[in-house]
Design an enzyme around this catalytic site. Structure first.
Site, PDB file in Angstrom:
ATOM      1  N   LYS A   1     -18.259  -4.057 -44.265  1.00  0.00           N
ATOM      2  CA  LYS A   1     -17.556  -5.275 -43.856  1.00  0.00           C
ATOM      3  C   LYS A   1     -18.432  -6.132 -42.954  1.00  0.00           C
ATOM      4  O   LYS A   1     -18.504  -7.362 -43.111  1.00  0.00           O
ATOM      5  CB  LYS A   1     -16.258  -4.916 -43.134  1.00  0.00           C
ATOM      6  CG  LYS A   1     -15.184  -4.317 -44.036  1.00  0.00           C
ATOM      7  CD  LYS A   1     -13.996  -3.827 -43.229  1.00  0.00           C
ATOM      8  CE  LYS A   1     -12.946  -3.197 -44.131  1.00  0.00           C
ATOM      9  NZ  LYS A   1     -11.837  -2.575 -43.398  1.00  0.00           N
TER      10      LYS A   1
ATOM     11  N   GLN B   1      -9.100  -0.101 -38.532  1.00  0.00           N
ATOM     12  CA  GLN B   1      -9.524   0.704 -39.676  1.00  0.00           C
ATOM     13  C   GLN B   1      -8.690   1.980 -39.763  1.00  0.00           C
ATOM     14  O   GLN B   1      -8.558   2.733 -38.801  1.00  0.00           O
ATOM     15  CB  GLN B   1     -11.015   1.058 -39.546  1.00  0.00           C
ATOM     16  CG  GLN B   1     -11.573   1.844 -40.709  1.00  0.00           C
ATOM     17  CD  GLN B   1     -11.546   1.040 -42.002  1.00  0.00           C
ATOM     18  OE1 GLN B   1     -11.801  -0.156 -42.012  1.00  0.00           O
ATOM     19  NE2 GLN B   1     -11.247   1.709 -43.099  1.00  0.00           N
TER      20      GLN B   1
ATOM     21  N   ASP C   1      -5.453  -8.257 -42.805  1.00  0.00           N
ATOM     22  CA  ASP C   1      -5.154  -7.154 -43.719  1.00  0.00           C
ATOM     23  C   ASP C   1      -3.778  -7.311 -44.359  1.00  0.00           C
ATOM     24  O   ASP C   1      -3.467  -6.635 -45.336  1.00  0.00           O
ATOM     25  CB  ASP C   1      -5.204  -5.817 -42.969  1.00  0.00           C
ATOM     26  CG  ASP C   1      -6.410  -4.978 -43.354  1.00  0.00           C
ATOM     27  OD1 ASP C   1      -7.037  -5.286 -44.399  1.00  0.00           O
ATOM     28  OD2 ASP C   1      -6.737  -4.023 -42.638  1.00  0.00           O
TER      29      ASP C   1
END
Length: 304
Positions: free
Chosen positions: A52, A96, A119
């Site tokens: 990322k 995460q 997200d």
């Protein structure tokens, strides 16, 4: 043989578009910023976070990784999230997953401000995705699938889509996206408690499989000419491979590709789209924040 839907190539095209959007924002003094919070030492998570960060830099975006120890407390994680919520240089925040066992992810995902929840896991964004409200952020994988269908010109209007799996991250938001005005698909969702999924999968014009069970979908379970989207990722033993394993999906690719009209491979299908759509969400968040700041300045100056 089925047409191969090349997620790597589609992703490359979208990332070039994202980089161009970033350049325009930078010219206006805005650098889109994505922050990733990593708790613990999960090797797969560390690899993904590095990917990322690399993708951000390649697109001209600001990236920030905040790493906490395996035994980090809830208060420590809340503090990091609160700091990022208040940071004007950060437009997208993600925690995460998975988190260490002593940390339940739900309250931390809800702590992220919805405007920075790129997200798409905050309940407000989940609800907005369900009603096709464009103000929300859609999770990256279902957003990537919809983009693949659009760019490959796969018809959805009035078509029957069958989704195997019921996750909140992929299947349920994808169901909403496919049924929304525009795509206008009819959707059936099946899962592990469906007694027999084959009668459903054989009716699908578009079949999406997202359960993580290698080889679940065989050729006999697919309607001839269907578009098959394989979201599954698993490692299986392979003595011929250098490390003794290989990555496969939920679909028996060799057999199904002889029946389907189009199919995504694993790897190289849906996977590359996930980080790409995360970048796009972050750029959208930066653009919205910039527009909102402009409106606030105008109000303070007494302009309409």
């Amino acid at each position: 043989m089925a047409r191969i839907i090349d997620g790597t190539e589609i992703s490359r095209t979208i990332r070039a578009e994202v980089a161009a959007e970033v350049a325009l924002l930078r010219a206006e003094g805005v650098v889109p910023g994505l922050a990733v919070v990593l708790v613990g030492n999960d090797p797969a998570s560390e690899v993904y976070v590095r990917s990322k960060a690399k993708a951000c830099r390649e697109a001209g975006m600001r990236d920030r990784t905040l790493k906490l120890a395996e035994d980090a407390t809830a208060d420590e994680l809340y503090g990091v999230i609160d700091g990022l919520n208040a940071d004007p240089e950060i437009h997208g925040i993600l925690v995460q997953l998975p988190l260490p066992a002593h940390l339940n992810p739900k309250p931390f995902l809800e702590r992220i401000h919805p405007a920075k929840d790129v997200d798409g896991f905050h309940p407000l964004n989940v609800g907005r995705a369900f009603i096709a409200d464009p103000r929300g952020f859609v999770p990256a994988t279902p957003a990537g699938i919809m983009e693949m269908l659009r760019r490959e010109q796969v018809p959805t209007h009035g078509r029957h889509a069958v989704i195997v799996g019921r996750s909140l991250i992929v299947s349920k938001p994808l169901m909403s996206l496919l049924m929304a005005p525009g795509p206008n698909a009819s959707v059936t969702l099946v899962h592990r408690h469906t007694p027999d999924i084959a009668p459903h999968t054989r009716m699908a014009d578009i079949l999406v499989v997202a359960v993580g069970k290698p080889g679940l979908i065989t050729a006999e379970m697919v309607k001839p000419g269907a578009t098959v989207i394989d979201v599954g990722i698993s490692r299986v033993p392979d003595p011929a491979a250098r490390n003794g394993t290989r990555v496969v999906g939920d679909v028996d690719f060799d057999a199904v590709s002889r029946v389907a009209g189009a199919i995504t491979p694993v790897p190289g299908g849906v996977g590359p789209m996930t980080i790409t759509m995360l970048l796009r969400n972050t750029v959208d968040a930066a653009r919205r924040a910039h527009a909102a700041a402009g409106r606030r300045r105008a109000r303070r100056a007494g302009r309409p």
